[in-house]
Design an enzyme around this catalytic site. Structure first.
Site, PDB file in Angstrom:
ATOM      1  N   GLY A  51       0.827  -1.205   0.000  1.00  0.00           N
ATOM      2  CA  GLY A  51       0.000   0.000   0.000  1.00  0.00           C
ATOM      3  C   GLY A  51       0.858   1.249   0.000  1.00  0.00           C
ATOM      4  N   ILE A  54      -0.545  -4.925   5.613  1.00  0.00           N
ATOM      5  CA  ILE A  54      -0.138  -4.562   4.249  1.00  0.00           C
ATOM      6  C   ILE A  54       1.302  -5.003   3.985  1.00  0.00           C
ATOM      7  CG2 ILE A  54      -1.789  -2.663   4.233  1.00  0.00           C
ATOM      8  CD1 ILE A  54       0.513  -0.705   4.628  1.00  0.00           C
ATOM      9  N   GLY A  55       1.714  -6.012   4.764  1.00  0.00           N
ATOM     10  CA  GLY A  55       3.092  -6.481   4.666  1.00  0.00           C
ATOM     11  C   GLY A  55       3.870  -6.098   5.904  1.00  0.00           C
ATOM     12  N   LEU A  67       8.097  -4.985  18.909  1.00  0.00           N
ATOM     13  CA  LEU A  67       7.182  -6.083  19.245  1.00  0.00           C
ATOM     14  C   LEU A  67       7.642  -7.390  18.613  1.00  0.00           C
ATOM     15  CD1 LEU A  67       3.845  -4.105  18.798  1.00  0.00           C
ATOM     16  CD2 LEU A  67       5.149  -4.473  20.905  1.00  0.00           C
ATOM     17  N   PRO A 111      11.011  -8.310  16.468  1.00  0.00           N
ATOM     18  CA  PRO A 111      12.249  -7.826  15.821  1.00  0.00           C
ATOM     19  C   PRO A 111      12.408  -8.316  14.391  1.00  0.00           C
ATOM     20  CG  PRO A 111      12.700  -8.628  18.042  1.00  0.00           C
ATOM     21  CD  PRO A 111      11.259  -8.973  17.750  1.00  0.00           C
ATOM     22  N   GLN A 163      10.542  -4.219   8.049  1.00  0.00           N
ATOM     23  CA  GLN A 163       9.968  -2.908   7.763  1.00  0.00           C
ATOM     24  C   GLN A 163      11.064  -1.891   7.496  1.00  0.00           C
ATOM     25  OE1 GLN A 163       6.385  -1.452   8.008  1.00  0.00           O
ATOM     26  NE2 GLN A 163       6.676  -3.347   6.904  1.00  0.00           N
ATOM     27  N   GLY A 187       8.028   1.579  10.580  1.00  0.00           N
ATOM     28  CA  GLY A 187       7.885   1.333   9.144  1.00  0.00           C
ATOM     29  C   GLY A 187       8.163   2.554   8.297  1.00  0.00           C
ATOM     30  N   GLU A 188       7.977   3.729   8.867  1.00  0.00           N
ATOM     31  CA  GLU A 188       8.248   4.948   8.116  1.00  0.00           C
ATOM     32  C   GLU A 188       9.549   5.608   8.558  1.00  0.00           C
ATOM     33  OE1 GLU A 188       3.798   5.955   6.639  1.00  0.00           O
ATOM     34  OE2 GLU A 188       4.552   7.220   8.229  1.00  0.00           O
TER      35      GLU A 188
END
Lengths: 754, 220
Positions: free
Chosen positions: A244, A490-491, A639, A641, A647, A713-714
């Site tokens: 996404g 979303i992965g 949570l 690793p 990510q 993730g970001e």
């Protein structure tokens, strides 16, 4: 459950399941091709017909006429949906442009028709028989020109358009060291592997859509609003999402047109956006022009910081909030930021992985490298020197101008402390691991055969957002715990961390937990976006599990504050009962949500990191190869690793794309993205990516949630591109301020080949 | 191969440009072989019943016989007719590799080949490698090394990886093979070069490389 006090010790802290590197529970399905994605649901509705989308061939204008005669007569064609026959349609709250264009066309490849046929081949063939006459209107397509008529945008996700602390102009003018440069970042495409796809089926006035979407509740609302039907009549199902990155946050044309096609055809219809339409039909990360000015003392203390950013969007759209991180990352008494938004008639700009910070850090972190060099300081030491433990600039939202607004004004905390901020430790740890001390600070001096070698660094920074999220947990008479929430994976690994959370909370093994996601019949979650998904969705599961624990204890006559849930048993003092027995024949079901007080206002919650990159630039051709990459992250409790690391390496890879190759090329005459497929829009492939290393600092953040976690993730994409740019400079002595750094921008400035 | 949908250029309206005429002509010629149409411009094209052909091939060891529209790609035959949806449609243009299957021992992007071209072929899809209960070693390695995220490119990566190791074993050189006469080795460069037709936008490459390296080491 409300989270308005910092977390104390709770069942998550046992860390029997949470915090352990865990293989994804959806792995066996995904690796065998048996995880069902939206377009593949042959099982859910019989007699599915195929839809094929026709995109507008002009950027702006009107459809004068559309001749459907040949298409209607083509073999297998069942229905053709156009704005003319689709009935009254509204526009989703979160859509800038209409998803079905006509007669007005708002952007290139805006959907203007859907052909529904018995087979895909028939639908595609018939779609090419539609003849459209357009009246083309003039549009604005060049940000560099439109910038001159840009205006302050409305305050949104990225805060108010302007901020100011102290006297920037005075401090900048009197600073002994000054730096002033302008950077550009191009339009970028999410280019997720699974195209936007949906199957829609009507049962009377009830609509079900199997789709690929990050935010179920948002899109239920926008589907209902667009069709003018009650929300209760719309069900979205999205258990697997093939990527996404922000591109599937919203209702898009595939879902709407599948619904309209199914209504017109009176049978289920499936639609996938053709790849070649995706880049102009859907949203993208908007291009920016960013000016940075830094003033410093000769010791390297920043005294003046200014960051201005210009971006464009369709009328009613929003800016790329590229100045966000500059309000928070470095100390400096005098500062200003400003965002300006121009009207462009290109496709809709919107969120892509780390909107704001990703392109903002691309500019800021080159500027910091340039300033360090100007000051004769090591770029790491320069950053550490300007570290801060409080938010240096935290502008208040302006009061609502809507006199009808009933929302209470939020209390403003001007300089809140960071809940956790270990930026310096990230740099120190990374420098040690990466061998920073081997870097030659003089650019262009390290050679390895034909290759110029360079090492670069940049900070990573991304805010941590917390969002309300609900879940339902069921305990059955076999001791199996089933979690249901409309959260999506979303992965990102949502399935697994949610299972870990439930297992930890209820004291059962991971395989005793079933996780069901992505269905609007389930409780409304935070969804997947803004790197809030991991922390917020598991906190919702935590809340529901707390309720279930109480229900179990109560049923057994145990003291719920003392009951221990472990090994499939509940224990209280000397008594012990299997969970399965506690559930009884009918089982127990509990639902709750986690909501947040103002801890995220009293404290600044952010995530931090440092990116280290080594590049080799070919001395003759200017080709850049990334040799090594390391990210050190401080982002609360990790949570899982294993999936968290993935990510981050994925984000580092996308950041490499931003640095070296990704650019939607704008045709400024006709107003569209020229390279609208995966051959023209280059993304990193295997050959581009070296082994990547990630270090997570051991951290918990009790201010963020009972999980004490944040997002990663970001964070992983923020700063990577600048670290690569800085490494290229270190290798070549060529400073490129316009992304992507392709070889044509280096080749005529490379050092003489000896 | 030319894709008409991809060829649209912004235009005023009624005037068919020379480029579009050529495109339309190409499309028509492409259809001529199977539809028996004369050469006509796009605007003159009349809808015709598409030709269908009976084709037999083996998929994952099972014989299949299908009556197919000649325009059906191998990918769509697998996904839409045989309901083998493990092979993914990422681009339908041969650019992403998500649809990779094996025909014999060779990797094929199944979106770029028509099903009717595979009379008698032995086709292996991801479903033919392993099941959730009985994973193929490459599938196990992908799970262990977290060589995937969203999962959409994953079946293509795995099929590609399995066939790629066979290609190396068979001595097939790649773009980065320095000695064309020697037996190629699975170096990091060879692996990355040979897998570069399979895009992973989630960016799991580093982990995928580790998964493949583990399996290659085991079978070498």
């Amino acid at each position: 459950m409300k989270f308005d006090m910092p977390a104390t010790t709770n069942p998550i802290d046992q860390l029997k399941v949470i915090g352990k590197a865990t293989e994804r529970i959806d792995g066996p399905l995904k690796t065998t091709g048996t995880a069902p994605y939206a377009y593949e649901r042959h099982d859910v509705a019989v007699n599915q017909a195929y839809g094929y989308i026709v995109g507008a061939a002009v950027a702006k204008g009107r459809i004068e006429s559309m001749d459907l005669t040949a298409a209607k007569a083509a073999p297998g064609v069942i229905a053709i949906v156009t704005a003319e026959n689709a009935g009254q349609l509204d526009k989703g709250n979160l859509n800038t442009a209409k998803l079905l264009g006509g007669p007005a066309v708002d952007h290139y490849h805006q959907a203007i028709a859907l052909v529904v046929a018995e087979t895909f081949e028939q639908a595609r063939s018939a779609a090419h028989l539609i003849h459209v006459d357009y009246e083309r209107a003039k549009g604005a397509f060049d940000l560099a020109i439109a910038k001159n008529s840009s205006t302050p945008p409305k305050p949104g996700f990225g805060g108010p358009p302007d901020s100011a602390v102290g006297d920037f102009v005075g401090a900048f003018e009197s600073a002994p060291f000054q730096f002033d440069a302008t950077y550009t970042t191009p339009d970028q495409s999410h280019a997720m592997m699974e195209p936007h796809a949906s199957i829609a089926a009507w049962n009377g006035d009830k609509l079900t859509v199997w789709t690929s979407n990050q935010m179920i509740a948002w899109s239920v609302g926008d589907m209902a609003k667009t069709l003018g039907i009650p929300k209760e009549n719309v069900r979205l199902i999205s258990p697997y999402v093939g990527g996404g990155f922000g591109g599937k946050l919203f209702l898009r044309a595939d879902a709407l047109l599948a619904a309209l096609g199914a209504r017109a055809a009176n049978r289920p219809v499936k639609v996938a956006l053709q790849r070649a339409l995706m880049m102009n039909n859907t949203t993208h990360r908007p291009a920016t022009i960013q000016r940075l000015r830094l003033g410093a003392t000769k010791e390297g203390k920043l005294t003046a910081i200014a960051h201005e950013s210009w971006s464009g969007d369709l009328p009613g759209g929003s800016p790329e909030t590229a100045v966000s991180q500059t309000r928070l990352l470095y100390a400096g008494a005098n500062r200003m930021t400003a965002m300006r938004l121009a009207v462009l008639d290109l496709p809709e700009g919107n969120a892509m992985r780390a909107p704001g910070e990703a392109p903002g850090m691309m500019a800021l972190e080159i500027a910091m490298d340039e300033m360090a060099e100007k000051l004769g300081l090591d770029p790491i030491e320069f950053r550490i020197l300007n570290d801060t433990q409080v938010a240096p600039d935290n502008p208040a939202k302006p009061p609502s101008s809507d006199p009808q607004s009933k929302a209470p004004e939020e209390k403003h905390y001007p300089h809140p402390p960071f809940s956790q901020r270990r930026l310096t430790e990230c740099f120190r740890t990374g420098a040690e691991r990466f061998g920073w001390n081997k870097r030659n600070p003089v650019p262009g001096k390290s050679r390895e055969g034909h290759w110029l070698m360079g090492i670069g660094v940049a900070a990573a920074f991304r805010n941590n957002l917390v969002m309300k999220s609900a879940a339902r947990v069921r305990l059955d008479n076999k001791g199996v715990v089933t979690v249901e929430t409309d959260m999506t994976d979303i992965g990102t690994g949502s399935y697994t961390i949610i299972a870990q959370t439930a297992a930890e909370m209820m004291g059962v093994a991971l395989h005793q937990v079933v996780v069901r996601l992505g269905d609007s019949d389930f409780p409304v979650s935070c969804g997947s976006g803004g790197q809030w998904g991991g922390n917020s969705s598991t906190s919702g599961v935590y809340a529901a599990c707390m309720k279930l624990r109480e229900a179990v204890a109560q049923k057994l006559g145990f003291d719920s504050t003392k009951a221990v849930f472990a090994d499939g048993q509940v224990r209280d003092g000397g008594r012990s009962t299997p969970l399965a027995q506690a559930a009884g024949e009918s089982g127990l079901v509990m639902e709750d949500a986690m909501e947040y007080g103002d801890l995220d206002k009293k404290y600044q919650q952010s995530t931090f990191g440092a990116h280290f990159v080594e590049v080799a630039v070919h001395a003759s051709t200017g080709e850049t190869r990334v040799r090594r990459m390391l990210a050190v992250c401080a982002a609360g409790r990790i949570l899982n690793p294993k999936s968290a690391r993935s990510q981050v390496i994925g984000a580092m890879t996308m950041g490499m794309g931003a640095a070296l190759m990704e650019e939607l090329t704008v045709d400024k005459r006709h107003g569209f993205f020229v390279n609208h497929d995966l051959a023209g829009y280059e993304v990193p492939v295997h050959a581009d990516v070296p082994h990547q290393e990630v270090i997570f600092l051991d951290e918990t953040d009790p201010i963020s949630s009972p999980m004490k976690a944040k997002g990663v993730g970001e964070l992983g994409i923020c700063g990577v591109a600048a670290a690569i740019a800085n490494a290229i400079y270190n290798a070549t002595g060529v400073r490129v301020r316009d992304y992507p750094i392709t070889l044509d921008k280096l080749i005529d400035r490379l050092p003489e080949v000896a | 191969m030319h894709n008409p949908e991809n060829a649209e250029s912004p235009r005023g309206a009624t005037d068919l440009t020379r480029r579009e005429f050529l495109i339309a002509g190409t499309a028509t010629v492409a259809l001529t072989g199977c539809m028996g149409l004369g050469t006509k411009s796009a605007t003159e094209m009349k809808p015709q019943q598409a030709a269908a052909t009976r084709v037999s091939f083996h998929v994952n060891g099972k014989p299949c016989q299908l009556e197919l529209d000649n325009r059906t790609t191998l990918l769509d035959a697998l996904r839409e007719r045989l309901h083998l949806t493990g092979s993914k449609k990422g681009c339908d243009q041969g650019q992403c590799g998500a649809c990779t299957v094996m025909v014999g021992d060779r990797r094929v992007v199944s979106c770029l080949t028509l099903a009717v071209m595979h009379e008698g072929s032995l086709i292996t899809t991801i479903e033919g490698l392993g099941t959730p209960e009985h994973l193929h070693p490459m599938q196990t390695a992908f799970v262990k090394h977290d060589g995937y995220q969203c999962g959409y490119c994953t079946p293509g990566q795995i099929c590609s990886a399995v066939a790629m190791l066979r290609e190396i074993k068979a001595g097939m050189p790649s773009h980065v093979t320095s000695d064309l006469t020697a037996q190629p080795k699975l170096t990091a460069d060879e692996l990355r070069e040979r897998m570069s037709g399979n895009i992973c936008r989630c960016g799991a490459y580093s982990n995928i490389a580790e998964a493949i390296t583990e399996i290659a080491g085991r079978t070498a």
